[in-house]
Motif scaffolding. Structure first.
Motif, PDB file in Angstrom:
ATOM      1  N   LYS A  18       0.852  -1.336   0.122  1.00  0.00           N
ATOM      2  CA  LYS A  18      -0.010  -0.044  -0.030  1.00  0.00           C
ATOM      3  C   LYS A  18       0.920   1.320  -0.063  1.00  0.00           C
ATOM      4  N   ILE A  19       0.526   2.099  -1.057  1.00  0.00           N
ATOM      5  CA  ILE A  19       1.372   3.240  -0.959  1.00  0.00           C
ATOM      6  C   ILE A  19       0.367   4.485  -1.005  1.00  0.00           C
ATOM      7  N   ALA A  20       0.670   5.335   0.002  1.00  0.00           N
ATOM      8  CA  ALA A  20      -0.381   6.552   0.142  1.00  0.00           C
ATOM      9  C   ALA A  20       0.257   7.581  -0.743  1.00  0.00           C
ATOM     10  N   VAL A  21      -0.413   8.422  -1.589  1.00  0.00           N
ATOM     11  CA  VAL A  21       0.076   9.458  -2.323  1.00  0.00           C
ATOM     12  C   VAL A  21      -0.687  10.624  -1.696  1.00  0.00           C
ATOM     13  N   VAL A  22       0.150  11.244  -0.840  1.00  0.00           N
ATOM     14  CA  VAL A  22      -0.510  12.362  -0.078  1.00  0.00           C
ATOM     15  C   VAL A  22      -0.274  13.731  -0.784  1.00  0.00           C
ATOM     16  N   ASP A  23      -1.314  14.275  -1.606  1.00  0.00           N
ATOM     17  CA  ASP A  23      -1.307  15.021  -2.603  1.00  0.00           C
ATOM     18  C   ASP A  23      -2.346  16.036  -3.095  1.00  0.00           C
ATOM     19  N   THR A  24      -2.390  16.074  -4.351  1.00  0.00           N
ATOM     20  CA  THR A  24      -3.752  16.746  -4.675  1.00  0.00           C
ATOM     21  C   THR A  24      -4.890  16.025  -5.231  1.00  0.00           C
ATOM     22  N   GLY A  25      -4.629  14.691  -4.590  1.00  0.00           N
ATOM     23  CA  GLY A  25      -5.829  13.638  -5.052  1.00  0.00           C
ATOM     24  C   GLY A  25      -5.197  12.835  -6.026  1.00  0.00           C
ATOM     25  N   ASP A  31     -10.359   3.647   1.007  1.00  0.00           N
ATOM     26  CA  ASP A  31      -9.625   4.455   2.077  1.00  0.00           C
ATOM     27  C   ASP A  31      -9.130   5.915   1.683  1.00  0.00           C
ATOM     28  N   GLY A  32      -9.648   6.156   0.336  1.00  0.00           N
ATOM     29  CA  GLY A  32      -9.026   7.565   0.310  1.00  0.00           C
ATOM     30  C   GLY A  32      -9.715   8.647   1.293  1.00  0.00           C
ATOM     31  N   TYR A  33      -9.208   9.765   1.016  1.00  0.00           N
ATOM     32  CA  TYR A  33      -9.912  10.918   1.903  1.00  0.00           C
ATOM     33  C   TYR A  33      -9.454  12.461   1.560  1.00  0.00           C
ATOM     34  N   ASN A  34     -10.242  13.243   1.497  1.00  0.00           N
ATOM     35  CA  ASN A  34     -10.066  14.653   1.149  1.00  0.00           C
ATOM     36  C   ASN A  34     -10.037  15.376   2.185  1.00  0.00           C
ATOM     37  N   ILE A  62      -2.876   2.178  -4.304  1.00  0.00           N
ATOM     38  CA  ILE A  62      -2.485   3.602  -3.977  1.00  0.00           C
ATOM     39  C   ILE A  62      -3.924   4.077  -3.158  1.00  0.00           C
ATOM     40  N   ILE A  63      -3.254   4.586  -2.022  1.00  0.00           N
ATOM     41  CA  ILE A  63      -4.427   5.342  -1.016  1.00  0.00           C
ATOM     42  C   ILE A  63      -4.084   6.626  -1.633  1.00  0.00           C
ATOM     43  N   PRO A  64      -5.233   7.329  -2.174  1.00  0.00           N
ATOM     44  CA  PRO A  64      -5.279   8.608  -2.445  1.00  0.00           C
ATOM     45  C   PRO A  64      -5.582   9.852  -1.119  1.00  0.00           C
TER      46      PRO A  64
END
Length: 402
Positions: free
Chosen positions: A139-146, A162-165, A209-211
């Motif tokens: 699992k890779i979290a891309v902490v970014d613009t979505g 699991d993504g979140y804004n 990818i976890i956005p």
């Protein structure tokens, strides 16, 4: 990377005795990027109770290591500041630090022939794929613009649930800028090795990818919101956390969030920045618990824009990296924002070889397997050298068999 594990364990124990476990859902309905808020340092639950009783219109979001966000949608920021100044025990009242993707550039590509993906062969990712016998999803979290989870090349690769804004406090982490989607496409796509579409550094590796959206449509965000996103990613079990952004100045809340993430087992990779300056003046690039990446051009030397400094851990290609963005379009992207996901992807390869590896062990494997540039050992421009996926995987396999 030098981590003082004993002091880390002690600090986590001490802070944990004061505050409850991190729970990102606690503030989802109220805390937004446009909310009046300050970051403060508190030492006990009593301080938090004093804030709530003295400023009934305010909420408190506990971060880590004594950091907390005090926020309100009912009173102005000025009124909130005046209230905080009167409370004994509350220290270091400060506004969030602005972070952004500044310096990153892109230009449209007409198509996606794989011979333009020079970064894949340059770090020998294609040679590493056949050596990986993967047992668990990474699992890779891309902490970014979505992330544009509707992009045809990303279907099945995005963990939408699991993504979140954190900009709007909704569960929809759709990208409205393109940067986060580009970062993701560098890491992984759903193209097959025998197909013709764009490939990520991880090839056909089982990567999800976890956005986590912490930057707005302009590519900007605030350090406290970003800290929430990093903690959230760690709590969602991210093996790797990719941070392709930065800002000048220090950010104790982001530093605390990264420390928390590494204590949870996440390997954090961050961009050096694009100002041709020392990373010591930038966050999160200056964080000693993150793996900071500088950019290389096609001549295997530092890209003219890339930041540098003692905290740079390694280097990776950053110029004209082919990826995808919104509306299923292809772009050549340039910046340390592009170098960072290359390292995140290689770290995922290492993790796939041995899921039990912790962040310190991944760090050590990457350090030991780089290709030296200019000098042997560590230097301020390239860290320990250029990331080499094949050597990293071979080193991980060797360590796994010992």
């Amino acid at each position: 990377m030098k981590r003082k594990l004993i002091s880390l364990v002690v600090s986590i124990f001490i802070i944990g005795s004061f505050f409850p476990a991190v729970n990102a859902s606690a503030s989802k309905s109220q805390l937004r990027m446009d909310t009046s808020r300050y970051i403060v340092t508190v030492t006990s639950q009593k301080d938090i109770n004093n804030i709530k009783s003295s400023i009934p219109q305010a909420g408190v979001k506990v971060l880590n290591n004594g950091q907390a966000i005090v926020y309100s949608n009912q009173i102005s920021k000025n009124t909130l500041n005046k209230g905080l100044s009167k409370i004994r025990g509350v220290k270091d009242v400060r506004s969030p630090v602005k972070m952004s993707i500044d310096g990153f550039s892109r230009r449209t590509a007409s198509n996606s022939p794989r011979n333009l993906e020079w970064d894949i062969s340059d770090v020998e990712a294609d040679k590493a794929w056949s050596n990986i016998d993967q047992g668990e999803t990474v699992k890779i979290a891309v902490v970014d613009t979505g992330v544009d989870y509707n992009n045809l090349l990303l279907k099945g690769k995005i963990d939408v649930d699991d993504g979140y804004n954190f900009i709007t406090n909704t569960s929809n982490a759709m990208d409205d800028n393109g940067h986060g989607t580009g970062v993701t496409g560098i890491i992984t796509t759903n193209s097959t090795l025998n197909g013709t579409g764009l490939l990520g550094i991880d090839g056909n590796l089982d990567v999800q990818i976890i956005p986590v959206k912490v930057l707005d449509s302009t590519g900007s965000g605030d350090s406290d919101i970003i800290a929430e996103g990093i903690q959230y990613a760690a709590d969602k079990g991210a093996d790797i956390i990719n941070l392709s952004f930065g800002g000048k100045g220090s950010s104790p809340e982001i530093d605390s969030a990264i420390k928390y993430a590494t204590s949870k087992g996440s390997f954090v990779v961050t961009a050096a920045g694009n100002d041709n300056a020392d990373v010591k003046d930038y966050s999160p690039a200056s964080n000693p618990d993150a793996f900071t990446v500088s950019a290389l051009n096609m001549h295997n030397t530092k890209s003219y824009y890339s930041n540098y400094g003692y905290n740079v851990q390694g280097a990776a290609p950053g110029d004209n990296i082919l990826s995808i963005e919104l509306n299923n379009t292809y772009y050549f992207m340039t910046g340390t924002s592009m170098s960072t996901p290359i390292v995140s992807a290689v770290a995922a390869m290492v993790k796939s070889v041995n899921p039990a590896l912790n962040s310190s062990q991944i760090d050590q494997i990457l350090d030991e397997s780089t290709d030296s540039i200019m000098t042997s050992g560590k230097n301020i421009y390239y860290g320990y050298g250029k990331i080499n996926a094949l050597k990293a995987v071979e080193t991980a396999i060797k360590a796994n068999n010992q």
